[in-house]
Every structure is written in structure tokens, then in C-alpha cells.
Design an enzyme around this catalytic site. Structure first.
Site, PDB file in Angstrom:
ATOM      1  N   GLY A  53      -3.781   1.992  10.666  1.00  0.00           N
ATOM      2  CA  GLY A  53      -3.647   1.805  12.051  1.00  0.00           C
ATOM      3  C   GLY A  53      -5.008   1.308  12.728  1.00  0.00           C
ATOM      4  CD  GLU A  63       0.777  12.223   8.225  1.00  0.00           C
ATOM      5  OE1 GLU A  63       0.004  11.237   8.195  1.00  0.00           O
ATOM      6  OE2 GLU A  63       1.481  12.554   9.034  1.00  0.00           O
ATOM      7  CB  CYS A  80       5.306  10.665  11.415  1.00  0.00           C
ATOM      8  SG  CYS A  80       6.717  10.207  12.358  1.00  0.00           S
ATOM      9  N   GLY A 134       2.657   3.803  10.537  1.00  0.00           N
ATOM     10  CA  GLY A 134       2.059   4.088   8.979  1.00  0.00           C
ATOM     11  C   GLY A 134       0.864   4.942   9.264  1.00  0.00           C
ATOM     12  CB  SER A 135      -1.754   5.905   6.959  1.00  0.00           C
ATOM     13  OG  SER A 135      -2.382   4.742   6.800  1.00  0.00           O
ATOM     14  CB  THR A 136      -4.501   7.890  11.246  1.00  0.00           C
ATOM     15  OG1 THR A 136      -3.339   8.579  11.777  1.00  0.00           O
ATOM     16  CG2 THR A 136      -5.594   7.756  12.280  1.00  0.00           C
TER      17      THR A 136
HETATM   18  P1  NAP Z   1       0.549   2.962   5.219  1.00  0.00           P
HETATM   19  O1  NAP Z   1      -0.282   2.875   3.924  1.00  0.00           O
HETATM   20  O2  NAP Z   1      -0.260   2.760   6.393  1.00  0.00           O
HETATM   21  O3  NAP Z   1       1.608   1.820   5.073  1.00  0.00           O
HETATM   22  C1  NAP Z   1       2.468   1.567   6.022  1.00  0.00           C
HETATM   23  C2  NAP Z   1       2.767   0.068   6.181  1.00  0.00           C
HETATM   24  O4  NAP Z   1       1.361  -0.590   6.410  1.00  0.00           O
HETATM   25  C3  NAP Z   1       3.223  -0.611   4.817  1.00  0.00           C
HETATM   26  O5  NAP Z   1       3.977  -1.480   5.057  1.00  0.00           O
HETATM   27  C4  NAP Z   1       2.071  -1.030   4.084  1.00  0.00           C
HETATM   28  O6  NAP Z   1       2.400  -1.896   3.169  1.00  0.00           O
HETATM   29  C5  NAP Z   1       1.387  -1.475   5.202  1.00  0.00           C
HETATM   30  N1  NAP Z   1      -0.282  -1.805   5.088  1.00  0.00           N
HETATM   31  C6  NAP Z   1      -0.823  -1.168   4.298  1.00  0.00           C
HETATM   32  N2  NAP Z   1      -2.129  -1.762   4.290  1.00  0.00           N
HETATM   33  C7  NAP Z   1      -2.085  -2.705   5.107  1.00  0.00           C
HETATM   34  C8  NAP Z   1      -3.014  -3.829   5.823  1.00  0.00           C
HETATM   35  N3  NAP Z   1      -4.148  -3.553   5.341  1.00  0.00           N
HETATM   36  N4  NAP Z   1      -2.713  -4.562   6.547  1.00  0.00           N
HETATM   37  C9  NAP Z   1      -1.643  -4.528   6.857  1.00  0.00           C
HETATM   38  N5  NAP Z   1      -0.468  -3.871   6.486  1.00  0.00           N
HETATM   39  C10 NAP Z   1      -0.787  -2.852   5.745  1.00  0.00           C
HETATM   40  O7  NAP Z   1       1.035   4.197   5.306  1.00  0.00           O
HETATM   41  P2  NAP Z   1       2.093   5.010   4.057  1.00  0.00           P
HETATM   42  O8  NAP Z   1       1.139   5.846   3.553  1.00  0.00           O
HETATM   43  O9  NAP Z   1       2.830   3.916   3.165  1.00  0.00           O
HETATM   44  O10 NAP Z   1       3.100   5.647   4.933  1.00  0.00           O
HETATM   45  C11 NAP Z   1       2.942   7.240   5.451  1.00  0.00           C
HETATM   46  C12 NAP Z   1       2.289   7.413   6.692  1.00  0.00           C
HETATM   47  O11 NAP Z   1       2.926   6.842   7.776  1.00  0.00           O
HETATM   48  C13 NAP Z   1       1.953   8.853   7.194  1.00  0.00           C
HETATM   49  O12 NAP Z   1       0.517   8.906   7.483  1.00  0.00           O
HETATM   50  C14 NAP Z   1       2.692   8.909   8.324  1.00  0.00           C
HETATM   51  O13 NAP Z   1       2.485  10.096   9.398  1.00  0.00           O
HETATM   52  C15 NAP Z   1       2.987   7.638   8.773  1.00  0.00           C
HETATM   53  N6  NAP Z   1       4.311   7.466   9.796  1.00  0.00           N
HETATM   54  C16 NAP Z   1       4.129   7.442  10.886  1.00  0.00           C
HETATM   55  C17 NAP Z   1       5.319   7.517  11.649  1.00  0.00           C
HETATM   56  C18 NAP Z   1       5.260   7.529  13.467  1.00  0.00           C
HETATM   57  O14 NAP Z   1       6.230   7.223  13.981  1.00  0.00           O
HETATM   58  N7  NAP Z   1       4.348   8.025  13.753  1.00  0.00           N
HETATM   59  C19 NAP Z   1       6.425   7.263  11.048  1.00  0.00           C
HETATM   60  C20 NAP Z   1       6.517   7.200   9.735  1.00  0.00           C
HETATM   61  C21 NAP Z   1       5.401   7.352   9.012  1.00  0.00           C
HETATM   62  P3  NAP Z   1       2.242  -1.345   1.537  1.00  0.00           P
HETATM   63  O15 NAP Z   1       3.648  -0.789   1.583  1.00  0.00           O
HETATM   64  O16 NAP Z   1       2.356  -2.606   0.733  1.00  0.00           O
HETATM   65  O17 NAP Z   1       1.089  -0.492   1.346  1.00  0.00           O
END
Ligand code: NAP
Ligand code: MG
Length: 487
Positions: free
Chosen positions: A240, A390, A291, A235-237
Site C-alpha cells: 500500500g 501482522e 485482515c 493487501g499488505s501495508t
Molecule cells: P500483498 O503482497 O500486498 O498483495 C496484495 C495484492 O497486491 C496482490 O494482488 C499482489 O500481487 C499485489 N502486489 C504485490 N506487489 C505489488 C506491486 N509492487 N505493485 C502492484 N501490485 C502488487 O499482500 P498479501 O501478502 O498477498 O496479502 C495479505 C495482506 O493483505 C495482509 O497484510 C492483510 O492484512 C491484507 N488484507 C487487508 C484487507 C483489508 O480489507 N484491509 C483484506 C484482506 C487482506 P501478487 O499476488 O502477485 O503478489
């Protein structure tokens, strides 16, 4: 096009081999981003449900049915799950399309085969995972065991929902762990669908549990749970970083696949036809919600205008439209919120001095939905926010460079380090640049390929650890050293 109702998608939590309502009965609306309309509601898991799921995963981890299973039998289960996914590929691809807004053709031809291949690849590992004998000093027989870590919390994003889930499940299960998986709130359906397939394949109850819900509720409960041994996250940095901080409390193992702002470089000595053709797919595939998207295009100065033209033409050619239409190349962005974010970045780029040479706004598609035109920005400097942050949408920044040293400095001038690509026919330069770039994956005369056998992950703030390949399964094991006195 398969009608959504015909897909009979499970929408309840999958815990201990059964579909169940959330403890408090709560549900949330799941939106089809291609129409803006609801696809119905999905169970909203919270801490109480995560507790139940973790307890089931712990019991399964300790059970003879799983812990005592022969490696060869675990392999058969994983192969069977792969076959079942393949057998259900049309339905799963359709569900993925309804949930994400991505083109059905892409889901069917990329997401599904990649998921199947990943399972088959890791199905080969259980019987090959082994320890070593260690040549120690003294009268001892010393060897290592590779053991599963325990209960793994896996949290995945919405851009490749099924594939991301499988990329995490396959190595974790191959190594003998048990899992509680939380899909993204925007895209819970294909993960929940796996429940039936896991049962049909013959996985013992509790080995995989799937808890749909919100990051702030189910996600938080999982990353803070004292009985979860490791969190694997994509997910997002920002999230992370938060997970890493929270994990410190119980010293959970953590692996992170995070964001990117990957440089895609065209040198003057490139095979221009291939290089120009690659620009569009590298950024616009999957609406740019990738990503490793090649979002910063660096072009050697004499080729700058030609590359801008190629990028603009590619943007203009890619049909934005109904994800189920055969000629659609770009579907809807995943949500209204994400659409707004992408649009704000384009406006920000313009206010920073960039020039829109293609796209730059909403794409009109009959039936509504969150569609955005593939967009090309010229006049971008690498220090602008659009080149540093990003966007995760179909927005390309094109930046000219002078020479190899110049582009290396620019390419590495980023907090991220997930991927990079280059086009050159000079072999020495290709491998020199590949070494100098700080990224987990470097493409030479190619872009964006992945394979379950090839390690994948980020340098710097793009992540921690590597998925896929041998590294990918090693991340799901603990090494134990056993000493035996021989006297
Ligand atoms: P995100 O907000 O970080 O969400 C990813 C996951 O984390 C979702 O299941 C989200 O749940 C969960 N999450 C959010 N807040 C959390 C918390 N406080 N505790 C535990 N889990 C939590 O990312 P996104 O914006 O949805 O996804 C896009 C990002 O993912 C981009 O920045 C992209 O670069 C990255 N990505 C990276 C890769 C890689 O392999 N490096 C691959 C794909 C995507 P919710 O859906 O309920 O918010
Ligand atoms: Mg959805």
C-alpha cells in the site's frame, strides 16, 4: 466435492469481453495449497497486457454503450451479475476452495453470499447517486454533478478472492467507472471466472477487464499506467505504501485497505459465556487469514487464566483438515511461503518469551498441504513483535490488563487501526471505549461482522478511505461544480 476438472475454470486473461492469452504467451503454475499440487497454469499478464486492458477500459468508459447507459439499466446489469454469481455459487465456492485452501462450507456460506449481497446493495445506487444545488452568494445557479472517475485499477489479495474483487467492482461499476482488475497470483480463478458471467449479464466489452499475473509485473504496470485514473488496493501495508508513492507521479486517486493487528478486549463485566465463545472465531476463522482478525486478545486480569483456557479449548476443538470435508473448520494456509512465515512468527514469539499453550506447529493432514495448528500464545507483552506485526495466520496473542485506561493505551499502541472488539455489559464503558479506540470498525459484544451497507476501512497504517456503504461509492466519484450566471 466437485472435481476440479469439472469446473472448467477459465485460465486466460479477460480483456475487452474475450478470454485471451498473455501477449508473450507466458503462464504460471497455480498451486492447490491443500495438496501442494498444481491445479494447472494460468496466463501471466505483463505490461503489454495491462496496456491492452487499460485501452479497452478507456474505450468502454468513453463509449455510449456504457457512459450513455441509463442508471436503471446499470442497476439491472449489477443485479443480473449478482444472480449469476448466486446461480454459479457451488462452482465458485469449489474454485475458491481449490485456490485458497479455505473450507468449502465457509466459501459457500460466507464468501458467496457476501459477494451476492454486495452486488445487490450497490445495484441500488446508480439511480440514487446525485449532486446538489449549492446556496452560493450572487445571481448564480450552482450545482454539483457526481461523475465517475474513469479507468480504475483494482488489485486484490488472496484471502477472500471473489468477495474482495466484488467489493471493489460493485461500487466502481455502480458509479459508472470501468475497471482493470488484478487478482492475487495465488488465487486467480474466481476472478477470471467472472468474465463469462459479466458477458452473460450483458456488460459491454471492456467495462471490466481481468489480468492475472504477478504484483511485480501486471500490478506494477497497472499502478504506473498513465491512463489509469485511480488505484483501489487491498493487501499488505507495505505494498500500500509503495502504491501511494508510485501514484504520486500522475496523482492517481488511491484507496487502500491494508493490514491490521486488531485488539479484542474482554472486560471483567462481560457476559462471559458469549465472550469466551467469541475468542476462537475472531482469530481462527479463515485460518486467521483475515485482515480484521482479533489477533491481540486483551483480558482483564482476574479472567486471564479462564480466557487462556477458553482460547486453548477452542483451538483444540477446531478441526484442521481437508477443506472439502464437512467437519473441517480450518483449511490450509494459502501457500508454502505463507506457511513458513506463520511458523517463523510462532518461533519468534517463543524466542521473545511467549509460551505456546495450544498448537504451535504443523497440522498433519493426509494428502500433504500447508496446514497449521490453531495456536495460542500466553505470556505475550504488547511490545513484542508477535503483538505488533501482522501474522495473518491462526496465531493468537493473549495479554492481561489492569483496567480500562490500561487496555486503551495497549489497544491503541499499534501502527494499525482496522478493527477492534470488546465485551462488556456496561453501556457507558462500551461507548466510551468505542470512541477512544483508533480503528475504522469497533464491535461491542460482537466480532467480525461485515455488511455492504456499513463503511469499512482503516485508521493509521491500516488504510485510506472507506469501502462499503455510501462512502464506498463516493470514493469512485469526482465532484464537479457547475456555475450558471442568472443575469
Ligand atoms: P500483498 O503482497 O500486498 O498483495 C496484495 C495484492 O497486491 C496482490 O494482488 C499482489 O500481487 C499485489 N502486489 C504485490 N506487489 C505489488 C506491486 N509492487 N505493485 C502492484 N501490485 C502488487 O499482500 P498479501 O501478502 O498477498 O496479502 C495479505 C495482506 O493483505 C495482509 O497484510 C492483510 O492484512 C491484507 N488484507 C487487508 C484487507 C483489508 O480489507 N484491509 C483484506 C484482506 C487482506 P501478487 O499476488 O502477485 O503478489
Ligand atoms: Mg491457488
Amino acid at each position: 466435492m466437485i472435481a476440479f476438472e469439472k469446473l472448467s475454470a477459465p485460465t486466460r486473461l479477460f480483456i475487452n469481453g474475450d478470454y485471451q492469452d498473455a501477449a508473450d504467451g507466458a503462464r504460471f503454475d497455480n498451486i492447490n495449497p491443500a495438496t501442494g499440487q498444481s491445479l494447472g497454469t494460468v496466463a501471466r499478464g505483463t505490461a503489454a497486457d495491462v496496456d491492452r486492458a487499460v485501452a479497452a477500459a478507456r474505450a468502454a468508459f468513453e463509449s455510449d454503450a456504457w457512459a450513455g447507459m441509463a442508471a436503471g439499466d446499470r442497476e439491472r446489469l449489477l443485479h443480473r451479475l449478482a444472480d449469476l454469481i448466486e446461480h454459479n455459487a457451488e462452482a465458485l465456492a469449489a474454485l475458491e476452495t481449490y485456490d485458497t485452501g479455505k473450507p468449502f462450507g465457509d466459501a459457500r456460506k460466507v464468501d458467496l453470499p457476501m459477494s451476492v449481497q454486495t452486488l445487490h446493495y450497490y445495484a441500488g445506487w446508480p439511480s440514487k447517486l446525485r449532486g446538489e444545488t449549492v446556496p452560493v452568494r450572487g445571481p448564480f445557479l450552482t450545482y454539483t454533478l457526481r461523475e465517475p472517475i474513469g479507468v480504475i485499477g483494482q488489485i486484490v489479495p488472496w484471502n477472500f478472492p471473489l468477495f474482495m474483487a466484488v467489493m471493489k467492482l460493485a461500487p466502481a461499476l455502480a458509479a459508472g467507472n470501468t475497471v482493470v482488475l488484478k487478482p492475487a497470483e495465488q488465487t486467480p480463478l474466481t476472478a477470471l471466472y467472472l468474465g463469462n458471467l459479466l458477458n452473460e449479464a450483458g456488460f459491454p466489452p471492456g467495462v471490466v477487464n481481468i489480468v492475472s499475473g504477478f504484483g511485480g509485473e501486471a500490478g506494477e504496470a497497472l499502478i504506473n499506467h498513465p491512463d489509469v485514473d485511480k488505484v483501489a488496493f487491498t493487501g499488505s501495508t507495505r505494498t500500500g505504501q509503495h502504491i501511494m508513492r508510485q501514484a504520486a507521479g500522475t496523482l492517481k486517486r488511491v484507496s487502500l485497505e491494508l493490514g491490521g493487528k486488531s485488539p479484542h478486549i474482554i472486560f471483567g463485566d462481560a457476559d462471559l459465556k458469549s465472550a469466551m465463545r467469541a475468542i476462537g472465531a475472531a482469530i481462527f476463522y479463515n485460518q486467521g487469514e483475515v485482515c480484521i482478525a482479533g489477533s491481540r486478545l486483551f483480558v482483564e486480569k482476574p479472567l486471564y487464566e479462564q480466557a487462556l483456557e477458553a482460547a486453548s479449548q477452542s483451538a483444540a476443538r477446531m478441526k484442521v483438515g481437508d477443506p472439502f470435508a464437512e467437519d473441517t473448520r480450518i483449511g490450509a494456509l494459502v501457500s508454502e511461503q505463507h506457511w513458513k512465515r506463520v511458523d517463523e512468527y510462532v518461533k519468534l514469539g517463543v524466542s521473545e518469551g511467549a509460551r505456546v499453550v495450544a498448537g504451535g506447529g504443523p497440522a498433519e493432514v493426509a494428502g500433504g498441504g500447508y496446514f497449521y495448528q490453531p495456536t495460542v500464545l500466553a505470556g505475550v507483552r504488547n511490545d513484542m513483535r508477535v503483538a505488533q506485526e501482522e501474522i495473518f495466520g491462526p496465531v493468537l496473542s493473549v495479554i492481561p490488563f489492569e483496567d480500562e485506561a490500561d487496555v486503551l493505551a495497549l489497544a491503541n499502541d499499534t501502527q494499525f487501526g482496522l478493527a477492534a472488539g470488546m465485551w462488556t455489559q456496561n453501556l457507558g464503558r462500551a461507548h466510551r471505549v468505542a470512541r477512544a479506540i483508533k480503528a475504522g470498525t469497533v464491535y461491542i459484544n460482537a466480532y467480525g461482522i461485515m455488511d455492504p451497507a456499513a463503511p469499512f476501512g482503516g485508521y493509521k497504517m491500516s488504510g485510506l478511505g472507506r469501502e462499503n456503504g455510501e462512502e464506498g461509492i463516493a470514493m469512485y466519484t469526482e465532484v464537479k461544480t457547475v456555475w450558471t450566471g442568472l443575469k
